[in-house]
Each structure stands twice: as C-alpha cells, then as structure tokens.
Motif scaffolding. Structure first.
Motif, PDB file in Angstrom:
ATOM      1  N   ALA A 117       2.697  62.106  25.069  1.00 16.08           N
ATOM      2  CA  ALA A 117       2.971  63.483  25.500  1.00 16.08           C
ATOM      3  C   ALA A 117       4.288  63.959  24.899  1.00 16.08           C
ATOM      4  N   PRO A 118       4.461  65.273  24.722  1.00 17.27           N
ATOM      5  CA  PRO A 118       5.752  65.790  24.264  1.00 17.27           C
ATOM      6  C   PRO A 118       6.853  65.421  25.262  1.00 17.27           C
ATOM      7  N   ALA A 119       8.061  65.240  24.764  1.00 16.10           N
ATOM      8  CA  ALA A 119       9.169  64.884  25.641  1.00 16.10           C
ATOM      9  C   ALA A 119       9.375  65.920  26.734  1.00 16.10           C
ATOM     10  N   SER A 120       9.108  67.161  26.430  1.00 20.11           N
ATOM     11  CA  SER A 120       9.307  68.227  27.423  1.00 20.11           C
ATOM     12  C   SER A 120       8.323  68.140  28.580  1.00 20.11           C
ATOM     13  N   ASP A 121       7.217  67.386  28.394  1.00 21.74           N
ATOM     14  CA  ASP A 121       6.228  67.235  29.467  1.00 21.74           C
ATOM     15  C   ASP A 121       6.457  65.994  30.316  1.00 21.74           C
ATOM     16  N   VAL A 122       7.391  65.175  29.931  1.00 18.94           N
ATOM     17  CA  VAL A 122       7.644  63.934  30.655  1.00 18.94           C
ATOM     18  C   VAL A 122       8.407  64.232  31.944  1.00 18.94           C
ATOM     19  N   ARG A 123       7.845  63.786  33.059  1.00 22.28           N
ATOM     20  CA  ARG A 123       8.478  63.995  34.367  1.00 22.28           C
ATOM     21  C   ARG A 123       8.792  62.619  34.950  1.00 22.28           C
ATOM     22  N   VAL A 124      10.070  62.330  35.219  1.00 27.29           N
ATOM     23  CA  VAL A 124      10.473  60.999  35.664  1.00 27.29           C
ATOM     24  C   VAL A 124      11.698  61.058  36.560  1.00 27.29           C
ATOM     25  N   LYS A 183      12.704  67.268  32.483  1.00 24.72           N
ATOM     26  CA  LYS A 183      12.147  67.101  33.836  1.00 24.72           C
ATOM     27  C   LYS A 183      12.486  65.713  34.391  1.00 24.72           C
ATOM     28  N   SER A 184      13.686  65.282  34.168  1.00 27.41           N
ATOM     29  CA  SER A 184      14.151  63.996  34.686  1.00 27.41           C
ATOM     30  C   SER A 184      15.214  64.235  35.740  1.00 27.41           C
ATOM     31  N   GLU A 185      15.313  63.318  36.715  1.00 25.00           N
ATOM     32  CA  GLU A 185      16.296  63.487  37.785  1.00 25.00           C
ATOM     33  C   GLU A 185      16.808  62.132  38.275  1.00 25.00           C
ATOM     34  N   ASN A 186      18.010  62.149  38.831  1.00 23.96           N
ATOM     35  CA  ASN A 186      18.661  60.953  39.353  1.00 23.96           C
ATOM     36  C   ASN A 186      18.201  60.729  40.790  1.00 23.96           C
ATOM     37  N   ALA A 187      17.579  59.576  41.042  1.00 24.53           N
ATOM     38  CA  ALA A 187      17.090  59.262  42.387  1.00 24.53           C
ATOM     39  C   ALA A 187      17.976  58.232  43.087  1.00 24.53           C
ATOM     40  N   ALA A 216       4.077  58.143  29.937  1.00 24.46           N
ATOM     41  CA  ALA A 216       4.708  56.817  29.962  1.00 24.46           C
ATOM     42  C   ALA A 216       4.925  56.290  28.552  1.00 24.46           C
ATOM     43  N   ARG A 217       3.950  56.488  27.668  1.00 25.07           N
ATOM     44  CA  ARG A 217       4.108  56.006  26.294  1.00 25.07           C
ATOM     45  C   ARG A 217       5.243  56.729  25.588  1.00 25.07           C
ATOM     46  N   ARG A 218       5.395  58.028  25.841  1.00 26.22           N
ATOM     47  CA  ARG A 218       6.497  58.771  25.229  1.00 26.22           C
ATOM     48  C   ARG A 218       7.840  58.260  25.739  1.00 26.22           C
ATOM     49  N   LEU A 219       7.959  58.078  27.054  1.00 24.61           N
ATOM     50  CA  LEU A 219       9.233  57.626  27.610  1.00 24.61           C
ATOM     51  C   LEU A 219       9.549  56.192  27.166  1.00 24.61           C
ATOM     52  N   ALA A 220       8.533  55.340  27.080  1.00 30.61           N
ATOM     53  CA  ALA A 220       8.742  53.971  26.605  1.00 30.61           C
ATOM     54  C   ALA A 220       9.256  53.977  25.175  1.00 30.61           C
ATOM     55  N   ASP A 221       8.728  54.873  24.358  1.00 31.77           N
ATOM     56  CA  ASP A 221       9.168  54.989  22.973  1.00 31.77           C
ATOM     57  C   ASP A 221      10.630  55.432  22.909  1.00 31.77           C
ATOM     58  N   ILE A 222      11.002  56.356  23.768  1.00 28.66           N
ATOM     59  CA  ILE A 222      12.380  56.855  23.797  1.00 28.66           C
ATOM     60  C   ILE A 222      13.346  55.769  24.262  1.00 28.66           C
ATOM     61  N   MET A 223      12.946  55.030  25.284  1.00 26.45           N
ATOM     62  CA  MET A 223      13.831  54.029  25.890  1.00 26.45           C
ATOM     63  C   MET A 223      13.826  52.693  25.141  1.00 26.45           C
ATOM     64  N   GLY A 224      12.864  52.491  24.229  1.00 22.45           N
ATOM     65  CA  GLY A 224      12.745  51.181  23.588  1.00 22.45           C
ATOM     66  C   GLY A 224      12.209  50.157  24.566  1.00 22.45           C
ATOM     67  N   LEU A 225      11.310  50.598  25.454  1.00 22.19           N
ATOM     68  CA  LEU A 225      10.749  49.743  26.495  1.00 22.19           C
ATOM     69  C   LEU A 225       9.479  49.076  25.987  1.00 22.19           C
ATOM     70  N   SER A 226       9.345  47.765  26.181  1.00 23.21           N
ATOM     71  CA  SER A 226       8.162  47.041  25.722  1.00 23.21           C
ATOM     72  C   SER A 226       6.990  47.289  26.665  1.00 23.21           C
ATOM     73  N   MET A 237       6.840  59.992  37.439  1.00 25.56           N
ATOM     74  CA  MET A 237       6.939  58.550  37.198  1.00 25.56           C
ATOM     75  C   MET A 237       8.278  58.028  37.726  1.00 25.56           C
ATOM     76  N   THR A 238       8.379  56.684  37.859  1.00 25.34           N
ATOM     77  CA  THR A 238       9.618  56.074  38.342  1.00 25.34           C
ATOM     78  C   THR A 238      10.137  55.070  37.316  1.00 25.34           C
ATOM     79  N   LEU A 239      11.328  55.333  36.781  1.00 29.90           N
ATOM     80  CA  LEU A 239      11.996  54.424  35.859  1.00 29.90           C
ATOM     81  C   LEU A 239      13.109  53.711  36.619  1.00 29.90           C
ATOM     82  N   THR A 240      13.000  52.395  36.763  1.00 30.76           N
ATOM     83  CA  THR A 240      14.021  51.617  37.472  1.00 30.76           C
ATOM     84  C   THR A 240      14.784  50.773  36.471  1.00 30.76           C
TER      85      THR A 240
END
Length: 620
Positions: free
Chosen positions: A492-499, A526-530, A552-562, A581-584
């Motif tokens: 998904a485009p980065a602008s559509d990622v909600r986390v 669309k990201s926020e500090n929880a 999730a695939r877009r955010l994983a690519d950005i973060m370098g997450l396996s 989504m929830t990134l911990t």
C-alpha cells in the motif's frame, strides 16, 4: 594412576588408563581391559602383611584375600577383589586362587564369590553379556578423549589444559587464577554462545626470555583475540585486536595481589596498555574489549612467552610455510623459503617476527600469528598427538603451567567442561579475522591505528548475532515459505498506512522518535504514539489484520522488518476510532531509520580478510 588401583575396569573411563611403562619410562594408553600387564612378582604369598611393590595399599589387600598366606579375614575379601589386577592371566595366578579356595574350605568358610573371581582372573570364562557391553562403552569413552583434546580449537593453551586430566590435582596446582573483578558475564554457559578473551603477554618471565625486547615489561596485552563460539558449536570466529589500536580504557575496579581493592583510573591510549600498565589486570582488558565491541566476554585466559616455546616442543614441532627467505635481526629468525618444522625458541622467534612481513608492522605480524595458531591447532588435532601418551602428558604440563585464567575457570574440571564444548568445533569452521582499522589521522609519523568505523560495526554485529564468518552454517537460515510470503505481494502507499507505535524495549522516547520519523521522513501520516507496551519484547513486531497485509508489507519495507517480525492477527482501534496496526518496538530497536534486520552473512570485504584454521598459508 592406573585404572587397576581404582576398581573394576568396567567403571573406569578409558581416558584415565594412562599407565607408566617401567621399562621405557613413558606413559601408555591402555583401552583394552585384557591387555597384558607387567606380572606381579610370585613371592607375594611369603609376605606376612601383604605390602605390594612400593608399599601400595591395593596389593596388600589383595594378598590377604586370595594369593597370600591365608591370614586375611573374610571382610578383606571384597577389598581384595576390587584391587585385584585384571591383566594377570598366568598359571601362577590360577594356582594361587585354587590354593586359597582349599584353605577356605579347610577353615569351614565357603570361598566368597568364586564365580566373580573367575570372571576377573580367567578370561576364558567371562560373564555372559559383560564381554558384549564393554567394547561399545570403550568406543564411546574414547571419543570423549578426542573431544577433550579437541578443545585445542579454542586456544593453544586451553587445548592442552583440558587434554591431560590424568592427574587432576597436580594440574590444578599448576593453574594460576586471578579475579575477573565483575567484568565478565559470570562464566560461559553450555546452552549459549561462548566468548573467551585470549591474551598473549610480552612478559619476559621464564628461562631464556629475559633477553627479549623490553626486559622490564609488566606484561602488556601484546596479542589479543576475542574467540566467539556459536551457540550450536558449528562455527567460531577469532577476532584479533591490534595492540597499537587507540582506545578508551575505562576505570577498572581491581583486586590487587594483596587482596585489597582499588579502582584504577581510565585513560586514552594504546590497547596493549589495558594490561600491565598502572597495575591493570586482565579484567581491565576485558572491560576495554566490552567497551570497544559491545560484547562482554565470558572468561579470559592469559599466556606468556613460555607458552609458545613449551607447547610447540610438547607436540614435537609445528609446520609453517615461508613465501620468501627470512633473516630478522630483532627476532633472530633465520629460515629459507619453504616449509619448516619449528619449536621452542625458533617458534617464539617466528611469532615475534615483524620486520620480515609485508609493511613490517604489527598488522602483518597478526596475520602470521593467525597462520601459526592454525598450524598449531592442526598439529594438536593430528593423530600423531592424540595417540601419543607422552605428548599428551607433556601438553597437560605445559598448558597448565603457561596458563593464567579468571576466577571462573580456576580448576581443571572447569577447563574440561569448556574444552568439551569447544571440542565439538571443526577447525575448518574457525575463522580468523582482524579488527578493521586505519592509520591514526592525528599522527604525522604513523605509529598507531584507530577503528575503521565503516567496517568494524558490521563485524561486531555479526558476532553479537552469532553469524558464521565461514558460512558453514548461518544463524539466519532462509525463512520458511509461509514466513517469507508475508513480505511478498502488493504494498500500500505510505500515505495509506495506519499504525500505532508502542515502546516495548527500546530506549526511552523511542515510540515518539519513530512516529516523528515516519510522519516527517517516510510519509506515514496516519501514525501515532501509543506509549509503552505492557511487556518487554526482544524483537520488534508488527501485528495486523488480514485486510491490512498490504499496509503491513509497506511498513515492514520502511522499517527493515523481516517476515518473522510480522504477526498476522487482529487490528486495534486508534484515537480516531479507526482500525489500525500495532508496531511494538523491541530491544533490537537501535533508532529511527536503522534497519531491524541484522546481517545474515559477512560482506565481501570482510570475507576477503578472513582466514580459517584448516588452511595452510605461507607467511609473506
């Protein structure tokens, strides 16, 4: 000590059966329980008290129970059975036994456990089953001997320390230990990767060493290796640290020789001054390595000049190769081009030589020392060494006498346990590499070096993540198809990622740092500090619902997450009431923009500077 003096051979580790041959003066390894022994002198029955040769207690008891004058009591019989020589199968032994039986009958006392004695003294009538079990047991124990000796992979002295456990107390007395002053992890563990700090000092103690270089040296860290052995024991890395490396030596709490404690102030200077200078002990070198690499050693081991001389002599010499003629006036090494077997003083001259190699500096000497260690390890693992009791005993003596260890390794049994772990390693999977450095930019005349920040961090991370430099077995195998599939597909485009971002193990403020980076740099608005997570995680994870896979695939690519960090699950509701989504962030989080996937193999540049212990290389 011979196995005979300690009871039934079936309960004895064959590795303990090193017997002094009185005819040759050498020790011999006897794994076969029925191997011929030196016959016991026949006049034994004439002794009233039964003292054996040299007054040993074992033969005395034996005399009283079956081969003596009949003065022993019934209660002595079991002890006599325990100590009876198994190898004596001659007619005189059987005659004595029958005589003892007749005397027992005359006294009205039944002969005790006659069949047991027949199994012991008459090989032609072994007990059923016992003959079938022993060979298998001997084979297993023999393998253990090889494993113990196989500990030589680690370090030349460690190898020999664990190889000769024939006389433990004697070897224990040889070992010198000093406090680790709380600088270690508390000692190696069998179910974890092992990191041992190996230090060779330039201390001139010992016969013939006072004439080398700085005769008054306090013993600096002249040659230092950080040995990393993988958790699964399939591979290892020996990282050499140049002595002329400029480092920050930290304040070092130190236990002094008189038992008092004091903190030795830190300073900036050459790495080798982390030992010896200002009364610094090996624990200070350990702290310096931890500060330099981020890796805390489990134990340390220190050897002086004598180690090289005595160990190479004990194994009968080490084969080295020279690419050109060498005549070094400082080290006194004078050898023509080609292959040579060196030992003693000549071996010490070889590892001390600097002006004959490359640019005549310490870095080229390190390469030659690595080649020498590889050659010594090959010799220690060779059948010529493993099958020679004389060499094994000499190695045990030389190794323990040349060795200083930390207080966590202060006995031969502890060294044995470490050796058993290291013995699982094949030397072809032991890689030597030197810490990447560059000339000190602060110097006009180049005499010292500094860490190459472009390459060194990669090496530290590879070691910390237990990655093999030899690629025999990488820590990170290819992910399973199901896990790898999580990264495949549309993004998904980065602008559509909600986390929403939680801090579950990163430094304080990591969640807000990540949110700011995502919004301002990566376009994830669309990201926020929880806030903080409810529990601490080792690894960063991203949980998402099935319909959020593209995000999730877009955010994983950005973060370098396996793919292993992606957890299909459920979405949560964010502050606006929308599914998110929830990134911990876990303890592996190093900072916003730093990839969360550790290296799974060494880079090509690092591979080029890596050698392995099984390869023969010529010094040049």
């Amino acid at each position: 000590m011979d196995a005979q003096s300690r009871g039934r051979g079936g309960d004895i580790d064959p590795a303990d059966q090193w017997v002094l041959n009185p005819d040759t003066g050498d020790y011999e390894l006897r794994l076969n329980h029925s191997a011929p022994q030196r016959p016991v002198p026949s006049p034994r029955r004439s002794r009233s008290s039964g003292g054996g040769p040299g007054g040993a207690a074992g033969p005395a008891k034996n005399s009283g129970s079956g081969t003596g004058t009949g003065t022993g009591t019934d209660t002595d019989a079991p002890r006599g059975r325990t100590d009876a020589p198994r190898g004596r199968t001659g007619a005189s032994g059987r005659t004595a036994e029958r005589a003892a039986g007749r005397k027992a009958s005359e006294r009205g006392t039944p002969e005790r456990e006659g069949p047991s004695r027949r199994r012991r003294d008459a090989p032609e009538e072994p007990a059923a089953g016992r003959r079938g079990r022993r060979p298998a047991k001997k084979k297993s124990k023999a393998k253990k001997v090889l494993l113990w000796t196989g500990g030589t992979m680690a370090f030349v002295v460690l190898a020999t320390a664990v190889g000769g456990y024939l006389y433990l107390e004697h070897l224990n007395n040889n070992i010198n230990s000093v406090s680790d002053d709380g600088a270690s992890t508390g000692g190696f563990q069998k179910d974890k990767a092992i990191n041992i700090l190996l230090i060779g000092t330039d201390k001139r103690t010992g016969s013939g060493n006072e004439g080398y270089g700085d005769a008054g040296s306090a013993g600096h860290a002249d040659t230092t290796l950080l040995l990393h052995v993988s958790k699964d024991r399939t591979n290892a890395t020996a990282l050499s640290i140049p002595r002329d490396l400029i480092v920050d030596i930290p304040d070092c709490p130190t236990t002094m020789e008189d038992g008092t404690e004091k903190t030795i102030p830190g300073s900036r200077g050459r790495f080798n001054t982390s030992l010896g200078q200002n009364e610094r002990t090996p624990s200070c070198t350990m702290r310096t390595v931890t500060q330099l690499t981020g890796i805390t050693p489990d134990n340390f081991m220190v050897a002086d000049f004598n180690a090289v001389k005595t160990l190479t002599t004990a194994v009968g010499g080490v084969d080295v190769c020279l690419a050109q003629d060498v005549n070094d006036k400082d080290s006194k090494l004078n050898l023509p081009k080609g292959t040579h077997k060196i030992e003693g003083e000549q071996a010490l001259a070889f590892v001390r030589t600097r002006h004959a190699w490359g640019n005549q500096g310490d870095l080229d000497r390190i390469k030659v020392q690595q080649q020498f260690l590889g050659a010594l390890m090959r010799q220690l693992k060779s059948s010529d060494t493993l099958t020679s009791p004389t060499k094994m005993v000499k190695l045990a003596e030389a190794g323990t006498e040349a060795l200083t260890v930390d207080s966590q390794l202060d006995s031969i049994n502890k060294l044995k346990d470490l050796g058993l772990e290291l013995g699982k390693l094949n030397i072809k999977n032991l890689a030597f590499i030197t810490l990447p450095v560059k000339d000190n930019p602060a110097e006009t005349v180049k005499a010292t070096v500094v860490v190459d920040e472009a390459q060194a961090p990669e090496i530290f991370e590879l070691i910390k993540n237990d990655v093999s430099f030899t690629e025999v077995k990488q820590q990170e195998k290819k992910e399973k198809a199901a896990v790898a599939a999580r990264l495949k597909g549309t993004k998904a485009p980065a602008s559509d990622v909600r986390v929403q971002v939680l801090n579950g193990g990163g430094p304080s403020g990591s969640a807000q740092e990540t949110v700011s980076w995502l919004q301002l740099t990566e376009g994830v608005g669309k990201s926020e500090n929880a806030g903080n997570a409810d529990e601490t995680l080792k690894k960063t994870t991203l949980e998402y619902a099935p319909d959020q896979a593209a995000q999730a695939r877009r955010l994983a690519d950005i973060m370098g997450l396996s793919g292993s960090g992606m957890k299909p699950g459920e979405s949560v509701t964010n502050s606006q009431g929308l599914p998110t989504m929830t990134l911990t962030l876990g303890e592996d989080f190093k900072g916003a923009g730093i990839s969360l996937t550790p290296p799974s193999k060494a880079s090509d540049d690092i591979k080029k500077s890596t050698s392995t212990a099984d390869k023969v290389e010529c010094a040049q």
